[in-house]
Design a protein around this motif. Structure first.
Motif, PDB file in Angstrom:
ATOM      1  N   MET A 427       0.838  -1.194   0.000  1.00 12.45           N
ATOM      2  CA  MET A 427       0.000   0.000   0.000  1.00 12.45           C
ATOM      3  C   MET A 427       0.880   1.254   0.000  1.00 12.45           C
ATOM      4  SD  MET A 427      -3.240  -0.974   0.071  1.00 12.45           S
ATOM      5  CE  MET A 427      -2.916  -2.432  -0.945  1.00 12.45           C
ATOM      6  N   ARG A 428       0.347   2.340  -0.498  1.00 11.78           N
ATOM      7  CA  ARG A 428       1.076   3.601  -0.529  1.00 11.78           C
ATOM      8  C   ARG A 428       0.585   4.520   0.587  1.00 11.78           C
ATOM      9  NH1 ARG A 428       1.229   4.627  -7.125  1.00 11.78           N
ATOM     10  NH2 ARG A 428       2.392   2.712  -7.614  1.00 11.78           N
ATOM     11  N   TRP A 429       1.364   5.573   0.841  1.00 11.54           N
ATOM     12  CA  TRP A 429       1.011   6.491   1.903  1.00 11.54           C
ATOM     13  C   TRP A 429      -0.379   7.077   1.698  1.00 11.54           C
ATOM     14  CZ3 TRP A 429       1.385   7.748   6.612  1.00 11.54           C
ATOM     15  CH2 TRP A 429       0.963   8.996   7.063  1.00 11.54           C
ATOM     16  N   ARG A 430      -0.764   7.312   0.450  1.00 12.11           N
ATOM     17  CA  ARG A 430      -2.075   7.913   0.188  1.00 12.11           C
ATOM     18  C   ARG A 430      -3.207   7.015   0.664  1.00 12.11           C
ATOM     19  NH1 ARG A 430      -4.740   6.283  -4.440  1.00 12.11           N
ATOM     20  NH2 ARG A 430      -5.822   8.288  -4.495  1.00 12.11           N
ATOM     21  N   GLN A 431      -2.972   5.696   0.766  1.00  7.48           N
ATOM     22  CA  GLN A 431      -3.965   4.804   1.377  1.00  7.48           C
ATOM     23  C   GLN A 431      -3.754   4.715   2.890  1.00  7.48           C
ATOM     24  OE1 GLN A 431      -2.224   3.099  -1.423  1.00  7.48           O
ATOM     25  NE2 GLN A 431      -3.796   3.733  -2.881  1.00  7.48           N
ATOM     26  N   VAL A 432      -2.515   4.508   3.297  1.00  5.88           N
ATOM     27  CA  VAL A 432      -2.222   4.199   4.699  1.00  5.88           C
ATOM     28  C   VAL A 432      -2.493   5.385   5.612  1.00  5.88           C
ATOM     29  CG1 VAL A 432      -0.360   3.507   6.269  1.00  5.88           C
ATOM     30  CG2 VAL A 432      -0.567   2.417   4.043  1.00  5.88           C
ATOM     31  N   ARG A 433      -2.395   6.605   5.105  1.00  5.54           N
ATOM     32  CA  ARG A 433      -2.579   7.779   5.963  1.00  5.54           C
ATOM     33  C   ARG A 433      -3.980   7.842   6.575  1.00  5.54           C
ATOM     34  NH1 ARG A 433      -2.322  12.316   1.148  1.00  5.54           N
ATOM     35  NH2 ARG A 433      -4.196  11.657   0.009  1.00  5.54           N
ATOM     36  N   ILE A 484      16.278   0.259 -16.025  1.00  5.51           N
ATOM     37  CA  ILE A 484      16.632   1.497 -15.320  1.00  5.51           C
ATOM     38  C   ILE A 484      16.018   2.721 -15.998  1.00  5.51           C
ATOM     39  CG2 ILE A 484      18.564   3.015 -14.706  1.00  5.51           C
ATOM     40  CD1 ILE A 484      20.268   0.438 -14.475  1.00  5.51           C
ATOM     41  N   GLU A 485      15.980   2.699 -17.331  1.00  4.88           N
ATOM     42  CA  GLU A 485      15.509   3.861 -18.079  1.00  4.88           C
ATOM     43  C   GLU A 485      13.992   3.995 -18.086  1.00  4.88           C
ATOM     44  OE1 GLU A 485      17.380   6.226 -19.240  1.00  4.88           O
ATOM     45  OE2 GLU A 485      19.206   5.187 -18.605  1.00  4.88           O
ATOM     46  N   HIS A 486      13.277   2.945 -17.715  1.00  2.00           N
ATOM     47  CA  HIS A 486      11.816   2.989 -17.769  1.00  2.00           C
ATOM     48  C   HIS A 486      11.277   3.813 -16.601  1.00  2.00           C
ATOM     49  CE1 HIS A 486       7.629   1.677 -18.052  1.00  2.00           C
ATOM     50  NE2 HIS A 486       7.915   1.215 -19.261  1.00  2.00           N
ATOM     51  N   SER A 487      10.440   4.802 -16.897  1.00  2.00           N
ATOM     52  CA  SER A 487       9.999   5.749 -15.871  1.00  2.00           C
ATOM     53  C   SER A 487       9.190   5.087 -14.766  1.00  2.00           C
ATOM     54  CB  SER A 487       9.171   6.872 -16.520  1.00  2.00           C
ATOM     55  OG  SER A 487       8.035   6.325 -17.172  1.00  2.00           O
ATOM     56  N   ALA A 488       8.458   3.997 -15.083  1.00  2.00           N
ATOM     57  CA  ALA A 488       7.599   3.360 -14.076  1.00  2.00           C
ATOM     58  C   ALA A 488       8.393   2.697 -12.961  1.00  2.00           C
ATOM     59  CB  ALA A 488       6.691   2.334 -14.743  1.00  2.00           C
ATOM     60  N   HIS A 489       9.683   2.460 -13.169  1.00  2.09           N
ATOM     61  CA  HIS A 489      10.487   1.758 -12.166  1.00  2.09           C
ATOM     62  C   HIS A 489      11.482   2.683 -11.466  1.00  2.09           C
ATOM     63  CE1 HIS A 489       8.806  -2.065 -13.416  1.00  2.09           C
ATOM     64  NE2 HIS A 489       9.029  -1.724 -14.668  1.00  2.09           N
ATOM     65  N   ARG A 490      11.291   3.967 -11.589  1.00  2.00           N
ATOM     66  CA  ARG A 490      12.175   4.932 -10.931  1.00  2.00           C
ATOM     67  C   ARG A 490      11.558   5.427  -9.624  1.00  2.00           C
ATOM     68  NH1 ARG A 490      13.406   8.950 -16.030  1.00  2.00           N
ATOM     69  NH2 ARG A 490      14.132   7.374 -17.516  1.00  2.00           N
ATOM     70  N   ASN A 491      12.417   5.757  -8.664  1.00  2.00           N
ATOM     71  CA  ASN A 491      11.990   6.390  -7.401  1.00  2.00           C
ATOM     72  C   ASN A 491      10.804   5.677  -6.760  1.00  2.00           C
ATOM     73  OD1 ASN A 491      13.890   8.674  -7.387  1.00  2.00           O
ATOM     74  ND2 ASN A 491      12.794   9.313  -9.229  1.00  2.00           N
ATOM     75  N   TYR A 492      10.949   4.365  -6.605  1.00  2.00           N
ATOM     76  CA  TYR A 492       9.857   3.546  -6.082  1.00  2.00           C
ATOM     77  C   TYR A 492       9.557   3.861  -4.627  1.00  2.00           C
ATOM     78  CZ  TYR A 492       7.094  -0.238  -8.088  1.00  2.00           C
ATOM     79  OH  TYR A 492       6.092  -0.968  -8.680  1.00  2.00           O
ATOM     80  N   MET A 493      10.584   4.139  -3.821  1.00  2.00           N
ATOM     81  CA  MET A 493      10.336   4.455  -2.414  1.00  2.00           C
ATOM     82  C   MET A 493       9.564   5.767  -2.300  1.00  2.00           C
ATOM     83  SD  MET A 493      13.701   3.099  -0.312  1.00  2.00           S
ATOM     84  CE  MET A 493      14.872   4.205  -1.098  1.00  2.00           C
ATOM     85  N   ALA A 494       9.938   6.760  -3.106  1.00  2.00           N
ATOM     86  CA  ALA A 494       9.205   8.027  -3.094  1.00  2.00           C
ATOM     87  C   ALA A 494       7.766   7.818  -3.548  1.00  2.00           C
ATOM     88  CB  ALA A 494       9.909   9.038  -3.995  1.00  2.00           C
ATOM     89  N   LEU A 495       7.572   6.937  -4.526  1.00  2.00           N
ATOM     90  CA  LEU A 495       6.232   6.652  -5.019  1.00  2.00           C
ATOM     91  C   LEU A 495       5.344   6.103  -3.907  1.00  2.00           C
ATOM     92  CD1 LEU A 495       4.536   6.556  -7.679  1.00  2.00           C
ATOM     93  CD2 LEU A 495       5.270   4.182  -7.908  1.00  2.00           C
ATOM     94  N   GLU A 572      16.982   9.869  -8.169  1.00  2.00           N
ATOM     95  CA  GLU A 572      17.530  10.910  -7.304  1.00  2.00           C
ATOM     96  C   GLU A 572      16.704  11.108  -6.035  1.00  2.00           C
ATOM     97  OE1 GLU A 572      17.834  14.328  -9.772  1.00  2.00           O
ATOM     98  OE2 GLU A 572      19.799  13.744 -10.586  1.00  2.00           O
ATOM     99  N   ARG A 573      15.370  11.080  -6.153  1.00  2.00           N
ATOM    100  CA  ARG A 573      14.536  11.280  -4.957  1.00  2.00           C
ATOM    101  C   ARG A 573      14.723  10.145  -3.973  1.00  2.00           C
ATOM    102  NH1 ARG A 573       8.561  11.914  -5.934  1.00  2.00           N
ATOM    103  NH2 ARG A 573       8.491  13.076  -3.965  1.00  2.00           N
ATOM    104  N   ASP A 574      14.778   8.908  -4.473  1.00  2.00           N
ATOM    105  CA  ASP A 574      15.004   7.767  -3.578  1.00  2.00           C
ATOM    106  C   ASP A 574      16.368   7.868  -2.902  1.00  2.00           C
ATOM    107  OD1 ASP A 574      12.539   6.716  -4.088  1.00  2.00           O
ATOM    108  OD2 ASP A 574      13.258   4.790  -4.850  1.00  2.00           O
ATOM    109  N   CYS A 575      17.368   8.288  -3.648  1.00  2.00           N
ATOM    110  CA  CYS A 575      18.708   8.419  -3.065  1.00  2.00           C
ATOM    111  C   CYS A 575      18.707   9.460  -1.953  1.00  2.00           C
ATOM    112  CB  CYS A 575      19.716   8.805  -4.141  1.00  2.00           C
ATOM    113  SG  CYS A 575      20.109   7.474  -5.295  1.00  2.00           S
ATOM    114  N   GLU A 576      17.985  10.555  -2.177  1.00  2.00           N
ATOM    115  CA  GLU A 576      17.939  11.594  -1.159  1.00  2.00           C
ATOM    116  C   GLU A 576      17.176  11.123   0.079  1.00  2.00           C
ATOM    117  OE1 GLU A 576      16.921  16.382  -0.767  1.00  2.00           O
ATOM    118  OE2 GLU A 576      16.426  15.288  -2.618  1.00  2.00           O
ATOM    119  N   ILE A 577      16.046  10.453  -0.133  1.00  2.00           N
ATOM    120  CA  ILE A 577      15.281   9.919   1.002  1.00  2.00           C
ATOM    121  C   ILE A 577      16.130   8.951   1.814  1.00  2.00           C
ATOM    122  CG2 ILE A 577      13.337   8.421   1.624  1.00  2.00           C
ATOM    123  CD1 ILE A 577      11.862   9.624  -0.832  1.00  2.00           C
TER     124      ILE A 577
END
Length: 612
Positions: A427-433, A484-495, A572-577
């Protein structure tokens, strides 16, 4: 048709000789079989499951050997069974609904995987394998006349085709290796501790609907006929088959009640027993869903000396009175309905009161490939009742995100009616919140992982049979660079953790600090695991890695500085998180260690008195 209490008789397990292994023993049937034969076989029993077994198994089979093994690693499954002369394959293959969207290629992949497991088990000379299959799904449409084992198999839906393919694969392995086998085609089991799943567990779903005043989803018009058999009767049939061993080689045997029940009549039966109407939501039948199926169980009587004894009516009354049906996972130690005191039947169910478990709900927000399956297994084993929040299979009318919302809505309704101690899901934060607003005592937890190793792990996993559409995935992403280049698989933790696509990483991390009871790090798994289990009050056993991705030629990845650079640039967002949380985690390391060394009632400082 069974109508009364079973007569006194010896435990069928009493005549079993030699060693026995149960593979996939944490389902409804596996738990019933363990409970029946565990006390008799003692050290001669081995329990093999893909995840850690709960504490109830210590009571049912205290001397049994336990092992964790996944079907994706056939040799490991075979090694886990040791020198068992008889192996009972109890592995579930999904539900009719969850398998419905599978195409032929996917069905053949799953059947081939099971065939590999059976071939690995055949390496021990003289071994006999008992496979539990599905009577209704394999035969297909049968009419109102009980069908015998001589009836030609005509599965009308993907689930039946999968079950039949596994049977045929086992027969092929037997011819090629000399492995002897017996197949038990089981009708619709019911009984205490049954999970309520979409498309399966009709009796349990009706009991839940009555107890919690929630809708019952009816596929069809209620005229569908099914054969229902008590799980304790099924367990006895399996024990008798184990006792028969190789004398039953090559036999296919139906296990059912021998009588049909219309679903509409079953609804009225539960309404009368529960003394309240059930709200019914009518849904269209799935393509290929059969109208009627009843099993002829004469062969089981002749070969096994078995017949069903438990009464459906009596069991429903006891389930409603004792409230042993569960909307989440199977009850930890469900009482056998037929063993309950007869006086219980006379107690009319009064107004339902909300049960309060001894402690708060822990909800694990499971970000894929962060060791969540391993943690979930341990937490679920120590906190009952519990639930795994899963998204319904694809349908043409709703997006995946809409179905994810619906899944969490169902969980919230079930938790409000009967509180859980643990739950998890992708589940994502938008559900869990929404959970803390409904249950302010609920505690949220999750795990983070370095994006480089998380991305590589996700890519490797999705190229194996553990990920059913892996062949499609391989075709779409022949190289990790394509993935790696596919947008759907980037920044999964941020997603999973963000409120919006552009929410700053620091705001996400601040929310982890304020809203979550504990957030661990994959890179510090042992420490994170120990702290989380201690906080949740779960005794820590030997550390295990559940659902580990196998090392296969097809999922080899060569590490390089360039690969790491590319992954970090695209995430980048996942790396920062991850970097921000790693810094906060490190600043509290000494506090974590002191917490683990302190007496069990000590708690470290943090929001809400828990870890942040």
């Amino acid at each position: 048709m069974p109508t009364g209490r079973p007569p006194a008789r010896d435990n069928p397990a009493a005549g079993i000789t030699g060693r026995v292994a149960l593979v996939g023993c944490n389902g409804l049937i596996g738990r019933a079989v363990t409970r029946l034969i565990g006390p008799v076989l003692g050290e001669r029993l081995t329990l093999v499951n893909r995840s850690e077994l709960g504490p109830a198994f210590e009571r049912w089979a205290p001397s049994a050997r336990r092992a964790i093994a996944d079907l994706a690693e056939p040799d490991r499954v075979a090694a886990a069974c040791g020198d068992a002369e008889i192996v009972v394959d109890l592995v579930a293959d999904g539900t009719p609904v969850s398998v419905h969207g599978f195409d032929l290629r996917r069905i053949h992949q799953l059947a081939a995987l099971r065939c590999d497991v059976h071939a690995a088990l055949a390496a021990r000379p003289g071994r006999h394998l008992i496979l539990t299959s599905s009577g209704g799904a394999v035969y297909g449409e049968a009419g109102e006349t009980p069908v015998s084992e001589n009836r030609a198999e005509r599965p009308a839906a993907p689930y039946g085709l999968l079950k039949l393919s596994i049977e045929q694969g086992l027969a092929h392995v037997g011819r090629a290796t000399g492995l002897t086998w017996t197949v038990l085609r089981i009708a619709n089991p019911y009984g205490p501790g049954q999970q309520v799943r979409r498309g399966q567990g009709v009796v349990a779903a009706l009991v839940e609907a009555s107890l919690n005043d929630i809708p019952f989803q009816l596929r069809g018009d209620g005229g569908e006929i099914r054969d229902f058999v008590h799980v304790a009767d099924v367990a006895e049939a399996i024990a008798l088959t184990v006792r028969g061993g190789r004398d039953l080689a090559g036999e296919i045997i139906n296990i059912g009640s021998g009588a049909g029940r219309r679903i509409g009549d079953l609804i009225r039966l539960v309404e009368e027993a529960g003394r309240r109407p059930i709200r019914v939501e009518t849904m269209p039948q799935m393509p290929g869903e059969i109208r009627s199926n009843i099993l002829d169980v004469g062969k089981a009587a002749r070969l096994l000396g078995w017949q069903p004894h438990r009464s459906l009516e009596r069991t429903i009354q006891l389930l409603l009175t004792e409230r042993t049906g569960s909307a989440g996972e199977a009850a930890d130690d469900p009482p056998a309905a037929e063993d309950a005191a007869p006086a219980r039947m006379k107690a009319a169910p009064g107004p339902r009161t909300k049960a309060t478990p001894p402690g708060p709900l822990w909800f694990f927000l499971h970000i894929p490939k962060t060791a969540g399956s391993s943690l979930r297994s341990e937490l679920a084993g120590g906190l009952a009742p519990n639930a795994n929040v899963t998204v319904a299979p694809a349908d043409s009318g709703r997006s995946f995100e809409a179905r994810r919302d619906a899944a969490f809505d169902r969980f919230l309704a079930e938790h409000a009616a009967r509180p859980f101690r643990f739950a998890s899901g992708h589940m994502r934060w938008r559900q869990v919140r929404r959970l803390p607003a409904q249950d302010p005592q609920a505690r949220l937890t999750t795990m983070l992982r370095d994006p480089v190793t998380r991305v590589v792990s996700a890519y490797r996993y999705m190229r194996t049979p553990l990920h059913p559409p892996h062949e499609d995935f391989i075709r779409e992403f022949p190289r990790i660079e394509d993935f790696i280049e596919h947008s759907a698989h980037r920044n999964y933790m941020a997603l999973f953790l963000s409120d919006s696509d552009d929410e700053p990483a620091e705001a996400i991390v601040d929310r982890l600090d304020s809203a979550f009871a504990f957030v661990g790090l994959y890179e510090d798994y042992s420490l994170s695991r120990a702290v989380l289990l201690r906080l949740a009050g779960v005794a820590a056993a030997e550390e295990r890695h559940v659902r580990k991705t196998p090392d296969l030629p097809v999922n080899e990845v060569t590490a390089s500085a360039d690969l790491e650079r590319r992954i970090r640039a695209r995430n980048e967002r996942d790396c920062e998180i991850h970097a921000l949380w790693r810094d906060r985690f490190e600043r509290r390391r000494a506090e974590f260690l002191a917490f683990l060394a302190a007496p069990s009632d000590a708690r470290p400082a943090g929001p809400g008195g828990a870890l942040s």
